[in-house]
Write a protein that holds these residues in place. Structure first.
Motif, PDB file in Angstrom:
ATOM      1  N   THR A 156      41.516  64.589  49.925  1.00  0.00           N
ATOM      2  CA  THR A 156      41.049  65.690  49.178  1.00  0.00           C
ATOM      3  C   THR A 156      40.747  66.862  49.586  1.00  0.00           C
ATOM      4  N   TYR A 157      40.411  67.682  49.039  1.00  0.00           N
ATOM      5  CA  TYR A 157      40.033  69.268  49.891  1.00  0.00           C
ATOM      6  C   TYR A 157      38.960  70.320  48.732  1.00  0.00           C
ATOM      7  N   ILE A 158      38.299  70.179  49.735  1.00  0.00           N
ATOM      8  CA  ILE A 158      37.245  70.689  49.273  1.00  0.00           C
ATOM      9  C   ILE A 158      37.133  72.266  49.873  1.00  0.00           C
ATOM     10  N   PRO A 159      36.367  73.448  49.632  1.00  0.00           N
ATOM     11  CA  PRO A 159      36.345  75.268  49.768  1.00  0.00           C
ATOM     12  C   PRO A 159      34.844  75.177  50.288  1.00  0.00           C
ATOM     13  N   PHE A 160      34.762  75.632  51.580  1.00  0.00           N
ATOM     14  CA  PHE A 160      33.246  75.679  52.240  1.00  0.00           C
ATOM     15  C   PHE A 160      33.781  77.222  52.282  1.00  0.00           C
ATOM     16  N   ALA A 161      32.022  77.626  52.057  1.00  0.00           N
ATOM     17  CA  ALA A 161      31.079  78.429  52.092  1.00  0.00           C
ATOM     18  C   ALA A 161      30.658  78.747  52.991  1.00  0.00           C
ATOM     19  N   VAL A 162      31.527  79.564  54.435  1.00  0.00           N
ATOM     20  CA  VAL A 162      30.739  79.088  55.963  1.00  0.00           C
ATOM     21  C   VAL A 162      30.019  80.759  56.388  1.00  0.00           C
ATOM     22  N   THR A 163      29.296  80.977  57.257  1.00  0.00           N
ATOM     23  CA  THR A 163      28.812  82.381  57.612  1.00  0.00           C
ATOM     24  C   THR A 163      28.558  81.852  59.035  1.00  0.00           C
ATOM     25  N   ASP A 164      28.753  81.087  59.592  1.00  0.00           N
ATOM     26  CA  ASP A 164      29.056  80.675  60.527  1.00  0.00           C
ATOM     27  C   ASP A 164      29.974  79.625  61.382  1.00  0.00           C
ATOM     28  N   VAL A 165      31.065  81.186  62.342  1.00  0.00           N
ATOM     29  CA  VAL A 165      32.605  80.115  62.031  1.00  0.00           C
ATOM     30  C   VAL A 165      32.485  79.138  63.346  1.00  0.00           C
ATOM     31  N   GLU A 166      31.428  79.372  64.318  1.00  0.00           N
ATOM     32  CA  GLU A 166      31.395  77.503  65.138  1.00  0.00           C
ATOM     33  C   GLU A 166      30.669  77.100  64.741  1.00  0.00           C
ATOM     34  N   GLY A 167      30.171  77.062  63.831  1.00  0.00           N
ATOM     35  CA  GLY A 167      29.516  75.627  63.963  1.00  0.00           C
ATOM     36  C   GLY A 167      30.767  74.803  62.993  1.00  0.00           C
ATOM     37  N   ALA A 168      31.345  75.780  62.384  1.00  0.00           N
ATOM     38  CA  ALA A 168      32.423  75.228  61.443  1.00  0.00           C
ATOM     39  C   ALA A 168      32.791  74.106  61.674  1.00  0.00           C
ATOM     40  N   THR A 169      33.674  74.668  63.019  1.00  0.00           N
ATOM     41  CA  THR A 169      34.508  73.857  63.761  1.00  0.00           C
ATOM     42  C   THR A 169      34.163  73.269  64.774  1.00  0.00           C
ATOM     43  N   ARG A 170      32.587  73.219  64.978  1.00  0.00           N
ATOM     44  CA  ARG A 170      32.104  71.699  65.601  1.00  0.00           C
ATOM     45  C   ARG A 170      32.131  70.434  64.806  1.00  0.00           C
TER      46      ARG A 170
ATOM     47  N   GLY B 281      40.301  71.160  54.219  1.00  0.00           N
ATOM     48  CA  GLY B 281      39.601  72.190  52.796  1.00  0.00           C
ATOM     49  C   GLY B 281      39.961  73.981  53.771  1.00  0.00           C
ATOM     50  N   SER B 282      39.131  74.510  53.484  1.00  0.00           N
ATOM     51  CA  SER B 282      39.183  76.196  53.553  1.00  0.00           C
ATOM     52  C   SER B 282      37.921  76.503  54.360  1.00  0.00           C
ATOM     53  N   ILE B 283      37.677  77.499  54.721  1.00  0.00           N
ATOM     54  CA  ILE B 283      36.593  78.170  55.003  1.00  0.00           C
ATOM     55  C   ILE B 283      36.813  79.442  54.599  1.00  0.00           C
ATOM     56  N   SER B 284      35.813  80.518  53.993  1.00  0.00           N
ATOM     57  CA  SER B 284      35.649  81.301  54.158  1.00  0.00           C
ATOM     58  C   SER B 284      33.746  82.253  53.492  1.00  0.00           C
ATOM     59  N   ARG B 285      34.232  82.723  53.267  1.00  0.00           N
ATOM     60  CA  ARG B 285      32.920  83.605  52.978  1.00  0.00           C
ATOM     61  C   ARG B 285      31.930  83.171  51.430  1.00  0.00           C
ATOM     62  N   HIS B 286      33.177  82.539  50.256  1.00  0.00           N
ATOM     63  CA  HIS B 286      33.041  82.500  49.744  1.00  0.00           C
ATOM     64  C   HIS B 286      34.014  81.225  49.043  1.00  0.00           C
ATOM     65  N   PRO B 287      32.947  79.680  48.032  1.00  0.00           N
ATOM     66  CA  PRO B 287      33.612  79.284  47.958  1.00  0.00           C
ATOM     67  C   PRO B 287      35.175  78.792  46.942  1.00  0.00           C
ATOM     68  N   VAL B 288      35.286  79.588  46.546  1.00  0.00           N
ATOM     69  CA  VAL B 288      36.159  79.998  45.935  1.00  0.00           C
ATOM     70  C   VAL B 288      38.186  79.866  46.742  1.00  0.00           C
ATOM     71  N   SER B 289      38.780  78.897  46.129  1.00  0.00           N
ATOM     72  CA  SER B 289      39.721  79.031  46.823  1.00  0.00           C
ATOM     73  C   SER B 289      40.860  78.423  45.947  1.00  0.00           C
ATOM     74  N   THR B 290      42.044  79.358  46.054  1.00  0.00           N
ATOM     75  CA  THR B 290      43.209  79.392  45.014  1.00  0.00           C
ATOM     76  C   THR B 290      43.855  78.295  46.141  1.00  0.00           C
ATOM     77  N   GLY B 291      43.681  77.882  47.255  1.00  0.00           N
ATOM     78  CA  GLY B 291      44.928  77.078  47.907  1.00  0.00           C
ATOM     79  C   GLY B 291      44.035  75.560  47.308  1.00  0.00           C
ATOM     80  N   ALA B 292      43.044  75.114  47.265  1.00  0.00           N
ATOM     81  CA  ALA B 292      42.384  74.126  46.588  1.00  0.00           C
ATOM     82  C   ALA B 292      43.236  73.495  45.618  1.00  0.00           C
ATOM     83  N   ALA B 293      43.511  74.408  44.675  1.00  0.00           N
ATOM     84  CA  ALA B 293      44.111  73.212  43.235  1.00  0.00           C
ATOM     85  C   ALA B 293      45.447  73.189  43.675  1.00  0.00           C
ATOM     86  N   MET B 294      46.296  74.117  44.673  1.00  0.00           N
ATOM     87  CA  MET B 294      47.839  73.591  44.897  1.00  0.00           C
ATOM     88  C   MET B 294      47.626  71.752  45.853  1.00  0.00           C
ATOM     89  N   HIS B 295      46.688  72.630  46.774  1.00  0.00           N
ATOM     90  CA  HIS B 295      46.385  70.647  47.951  1.00  0.00           C
ATOM     91  C   HIS B 295      46.873  70.252  47.263  1.00  0.00           C
TER      92      HIS B 295
END
Length: 281
Positions: free
Chosen positions: A48-62, A22-36
Motif C-alpha cells: 500500500t502507499y501513503i503520501p506523508f506531509a513532512v516538515t522534519d526530514v531527518e525525523g521522517a528518515t528515522r 509512500g512519499s514525503i513532501s510539504r503537502h499530502p497530495v501525490s500524483t504517485g499514489a494513484a499510480m502505485h
C-alpha cells in the motif's frame, strides 16, 4: 482482494501482511499514489502507499527505518536535504546531486533518482538517444536530472537558460555546451528539444518557451510540465508536425522505476497510466 487481507482477517494479520510505501513532501497530495496503488491492485500484491506531509526530514528518515517503510518518494524541496541522512547513494543519483526515491533494505536506506530514467524512457519510446543532439531548456533541479539522463544515454546536450552562468555550470558537469535561452537557442542541428523550465505551467506562465515558428517537423519535443499535459509547447509542436511527448510520460516512467525498486516486479504500465490520466484529467 487485490493485495489486501480478507475482511475477516484480524487487524494484526492485515498489518503483518502489508508492505508500506509512500512519499514525503510539504503537502499530502501525490500524483504517485494513484499510480502505485493501481499497480499494486493490478498485480494483486500486498503493498500500500501513503503520501506523508513532512516538515522534519531527518525525523521522517528515522521513522522510515523504525517503521520498516519499504520505499519513499521524495519531492522538492527535500531532494537534496535527504542525501546526508542516507546510508548509500546510487551512482547516478550521486552525480545528479538529488534523490527522489529512497529504498529501505533491512534498515539500510539507499537513495536513487528515477527522474532521469523517467525522462529518457519517455523519449526512448520514440527514438534512441545515443548520438542525439539535444537542446535542454532550464538549469534547475529538474533540468539537472534530465541533462544527466541524456548524457548517460549518449546524447550531446546544449543547455539553454536565462542565467547563462547556471547553464554553463550544468553543461560543464555533463560535458555539454551552454547558450542563452531565447528563440535563437534552437538550431537546425538539434533533433531533440526538452523543456525543463516552469514555463508552460498553468499557474506560472502558460506560454511556450520557444516560438512556434522555430519548431520543425523533424524535431522530437518533450515538455516535462504535466499540468496541463497539453502545454502550449506540446500543441505548437503538433501543429508544426513535430513528434511531441507530454510530461505525463516522464511522470509515469519515473513512478514505474520506483515500483520496480520497491516491489522487484515489472510495473503494469497500462494500469498505472490509466490511473495517472484519471487523476490529471
Amino acid at each position: 482482494m487485490h493485495g489486501y487481507a480478507s475482511s475477516t482477517a484480524s487487524r494484526s494479520e492485515v498489518l503483518g501482511r502489508l508492505t508500506l510505501c509512500g512519499s514525503i513532501s510539504r503537502h499530502p497530495v501525490s500524483t504517485g499514489a494513484a499510480m502505485h496503488l493501481a499497480g499494486y491492485r493490478a498485480l494483486g500484491i500486498e503493498f500500500t502507499y501513503i503520501p506523508f506531509a513532512v516538515t522534519d526530514v531527518e525525523g521522517a528518515t528515522r521513522g522510515m527505518r523504525a517503521l520498516g517503510i519499504r520505499g519513499l518518494g521524495v519531492s522538492m524541496p527535500y531532494k537534496q536535504a535527504v542525501i546526508p541522512l542516507l546510508d548509500e547513494l546510487d551512482p547516478v543519483a550521486a552525480r545528479i546531486g538529488a534523490v527522489n526515491t529512497i529504498v529501505n533494505d533491512d534498515g539500510c536506506l539507499k537513495g536513487h533518482n528515477t527522474d532521469w530514467i523517467g525522462a529518457v524512457r519517455a523519449l526512448e519510446e520514440v527514438r534512441p538517444l545515443a548520438g542525439a543532439r539535444a537542446l535542454l531548456l532550464g538549469a534547475g533541479g529538474a533540468a539537472r536530472a534530465v541533462a544527466f539522463g541524456l548524457a548517460e544515454r549518449g546524447a550531446s546536450v546544449t543547455v539553454a537558460n536565462r542565467d547563462l552562468e547556471k547553464a554553463r555550470a550544468l553543461a560543464a558537469a555533463i560535458g555539454g555546451t551552454a547558450v542563452a535561452l531565447g528563440p535563437e537557442a534552437l538550431s537546425p542541428d538539434h533533433d531533440v528539444l526538452v523543456n525543463a523550465t516552469s514555463r508552460g505551467m498553468a499557474e506560472v506562465d502558460p506560454r511556450s518557451p520557444i516560438p512556434e515558428e522555430a519548431l520543425r517537423e523533424d524535431l522530437l519535443v518533450m515538455d516535462i510540465v504535466y499540468k496541463p499535459m497539453r502545454t502550449e509547447l506540446v500543441e505548437a509542436a503538433r501543429r508544426r508536425g513535430a513528434t511531441a511527448v507530454h510530461g505525463g510520460r516522464m511522470l509515469l516512467h519515473q513512478a514505474a522505476e520506483q515500483f520496480r525498486l520497491y516491489t522487484g516486479r515489472e510495473p503494469p504500465l497500462d494500469a498505472m497510466d490509466a490511473a495517472l490520466r484519471a487523476q490529471l484529467g
